[in-house]
Design a protein around this motif. Structure first.
Motif, PDB file in Angstrom:
ATOM      1  N   SER A  45       0.896  -1.210   0.055  1.00 27.09           N
ATOM      2  CA  SER A  45       0.055  -0.193  -0.108  1.00 27.09           C
ATOM      3  C   SER A  45       0.974   1.282  -0.045  1.00 27.09           C
ATOM      4  O   SER A  45       0.430   2.115   0.561  1.00 27.09           O
ATOM      5  CB  SER A  45      -1.000  -0.139   1.124  1.00 27.09           C
ATOM      6  N   LYS A  48      -1.332   5.547  -0.974  1.00 28.73           N
ATOM      7  CA  LYS A  48      -2.544   5.221  -0.808  1.00 28.73           C
ATOM      8  C   LYS A  48      -3.544   6.545  -0.894  1.00 28.73           C
ATOM      9  O   LYS A  48      -4.761   6.443  -0.966  1.00 28.73           O
ATOM     10  CB  LYS A  48      -2.556   4.903   0.624  1.00 28.73           C
ATOM     11  N   PRO A 110      -5.563   1.954  -0.717  1.00 29.27           N
ATOM     12  CA  PRO A 110      -4.363   1.398  -0.841  1.00 29.27           C
ATOM     13  C   PRO A 110      -4.027   1.042  -2.040  1.00 29.27           C
ATOM     14  O   PRO A 110      -4.836   0.645  -3.014  1.00 29.27           O
ATOM     15  CB  PRO A 110      -4.277   0.116  -0.092  1.00 29.27           C
ATOM     16  N   ASP A 194       2.361  -3.009   6.036  1.00 31.17           N
ATOM     17  CA  ASP A 194       1.013  -3.329   6.200  1.00 31.17           C
ATOM     18  C   ASP A 194       0.699  -4.352   7.054  1.00 31.17           C
ATOM     19  O   ASP A 194       1.237  -5.424   6.837  1.00 31.17           O
ATOM     20  CB  ASP A 194       0.274  -3.872   4.723  1.00 31.17           C
ATOM     21  N   LEU A 222      -6.182   1.323   6.905  1.00 27.63           N
ATOM     22  CA  LEU A 222      -6.395   1.232   5.433  1.00 27.63           C
ATOM     23  C   LEU A 222      -7.639   1.085   4.934  1.00 27.63           C
ATOM     24  O   LEU A 222      -8.255  -0.175   5.294  1.00 27.63           O
ATOM     25  CB  LEU A 222      -5.378   0.288   4.776  1.00 27.63           C
TER      26      LEU A 222
END
Length: 502
Positions: A45, A48, A110, A194, A222
């Motif tokens: 990600s 984003k 993301p 992540d 996220l």
């Protein structure tokens, strides 16, 4: 002897920039192949934020609603004090909606979800990326490029008209062209990961020890997932353990919170922040774009957006030249996009310095990219000259609510949507412009097909009776001319390949 081409365009690199370029070529019926040396799509990600200008691009490409559906808006940032108390504040300053700017705030999606949406759109157009295919060499001549590609199916040589490298910051294409990549390493090394964790809610972007380059740590939920993105500066040298247990331990040491537990690390990267820009974007029939042409610190959310807009600028120009427009049109890609990258690199670096010095992560209008444009471009024509307080050629074409002559409400952006050029005439003689291929003509006034009953078009474009506004396929104004200067408009249309009688 007529050249035999495998395809028209080879795109090396199937990230956000490569996918955007592929979609734009596909909707123009240009033959291409999109390859990536990775065995499967990027799973992280890193990028984003989708800024308002990129949201306009994605509306044109037909994916904005899907991106909103899989993502969401940024939560407030929650800055924790040493005593455990905190204060919430918005990431972006709030502003009122305006008819000319339909998208107000950054969207959080993301990167792996953004790219999945783009791959889906590409599939609808009949194409797909080819993963596990690596560009290993290429040679070019006056007619085309011979590209050598290695894959599990064996090595092959593709003969193409153009090659585009959207293959990242370590770009093979850029290196093979011997293009310099000057800039600076910014003295910051960071980790981005992540993770799935326990101990924090998804209602805020949690930020600890802002302004401390030793202990600063943030956890951003996220949108569209059950994950958080962890961001933190780390020592310039040395290995770092990014296992769940090790991350849990250093999170506790930095935040004093024993309840934050990293359960799973799905993707992680430790990297040095750089600000670099290529000396050239084109060598002959080979181009670079996206991170291959410029790399940014992550502050301000500019990298992915600038990359997508590189591709959006290049796509229509490649298609136009392949379909007969003058070759010189391709030189305007570097002419227009390189100054934009320089400006965005400066902004990202300035925001990084503010974050380092004061922990200030607030982002203003300058990050939204709505005010970027090409007023100095050779493709920007004002005839006669216009007052600088009005919209000019080279500016982003504003949106506006309108009605069709049949009474249905719509927007200018709906008229612009698609691979064509758009010509707007304000109280003009419609017969002054003959139909041309890839040009949609709309007029306001007596017997016009659109109605500007609230004056939004007039006010947004600063037009008077007899004015014509030519909007490029990428949503920027190419020309604003009066009816007395119509010959200049004819020349412009010929120069960009919009031919009469077709």
């Amino acid at each position: 002897m007529k050249q035999q081409f495998t395809t028209d365009v080879l795109i090396a690199g199937a990230g956000a920039a490569g996918l955007t370029l592929a979609i734009d070529l596909a909707r123009r019926n240009v033959a291409f192949r999109l390859i990536d040396k990775l065995p499967s799509p990027f799973a992280g990600s890193r990028g984003k934020g989708i800024q308002p200008r990129s949201q306009e691009v994605f509306e044109d490409l037909g994916v904005i609603d899907r991106l909103v559906a899989v993502g969401g808006t940024y939560p407030p940032q929650r800055e924790y004090r040493a005593d455990g108390s905190y204060e919430d504040s918005p990431v972006m300053g709030q502003r009122e909606a305006a008819p000319d700017e339909p998208y107000l705030i950054p969207l959080m999606v993301p990167q792996f979800l953004t790219e999945a949406v783009l791959r889906e759109r590409l599939a609808e157009l009949g194409h797909r990326p080819h993963f596990g295919c690596e560009l290993t060499a290429f040679e070019q001549d006056a007619e085309g490029v011979s590209a050598h590609v290695m894959s599990a199916d064996g090595d092959q040589t593709l003969r193409v008209r153009y090659l585009v490298g959207t293959d990242g910051g370590k770009s093979y294409v850029r290196h093979a062209l011997n293009i310099e990549f000057p800039g600076e390493t910014l003295g910051v090394r960071a980790v981005v990961a992540d993770v799935r964790l326990e101990g924090l809610g998804t209602d805020a972007w949690h930020r600890f020890n802002e302004g401390s380059m030793e202990k600063q740590t943030s956890f951003c939920p996220l949108r569209g997932t059950d994950m958080f993105q962890v961001q933190a500066p780390i020592p310039i040298e040395g290995d770092i353990d990014l296992s769940p247990a090790a991350m849990t331990a250093w999170v506790a040491a930095r935040t004093g919170r024993m309840d934050i537990v990293i359960r799973e690390v799905l993707w992680a990267s430790a990297f040095h922040m750089n600000a670099r820009m290529a000396d050239k974007y084109q060598v002959g029939r080979v181009f670079i774009g996206g991170d291959a042409a410029h790399i940014h610190p992550p502050t301000g959310g500019q990298g992915l957006n600038t990359s997508v807009q590189d591709a959006y600028n290049l796509g229509w120009k490649l298609a136009a030249v392949i379909n007969g427009a003058p070759e010189k049109l391709l030189a305007t890609y570097e002419e227009e996009r390189r100054p934009i990258a320089a400006e965005m690199l400066g902004l990202s670096t300035k925001l990084l310095e503010a974050a380092r010095a004061r922990g200030d992560m607030r982002r203003g209008r300058e990050t939204q990219q709505l005010d970027l444009g090409y007023p100095e471009s050779s493709l920007s024509l004002n005839s006669p000259a216009r007052s600088p307080d009005r919209v000019m050629a080279g500016d982003r074409a504003p949106d506006a609510p309108i009605r069709g002559a049949a009474g249905q409400p719509t927007r200018l952006f709906k008229l612009f949507q698609g691979p064509h050029w758009t010509l707007l005439g304000y109280q003009v003689d419609r017969a002054a412009i003959a139909p041309r291929r890839d040009l949609h003509i709309h007029t306001v006034g007596v017997r016009g097909d659109i109605v500007d009953e609230s004056g939004y078009v007039r006010d947004a474009y600063g037009v008077s009776a007899g004015d014509w506004v030519l909007v490029r396929p990428d949503g920027y104004i190419g020309a604003i001319v009066s009816s007395g200067e119509i010959a200049a408009l004819y020349r412009y249309l010929d120069d960009v390949g919009l031919l009469r009688g077709l």
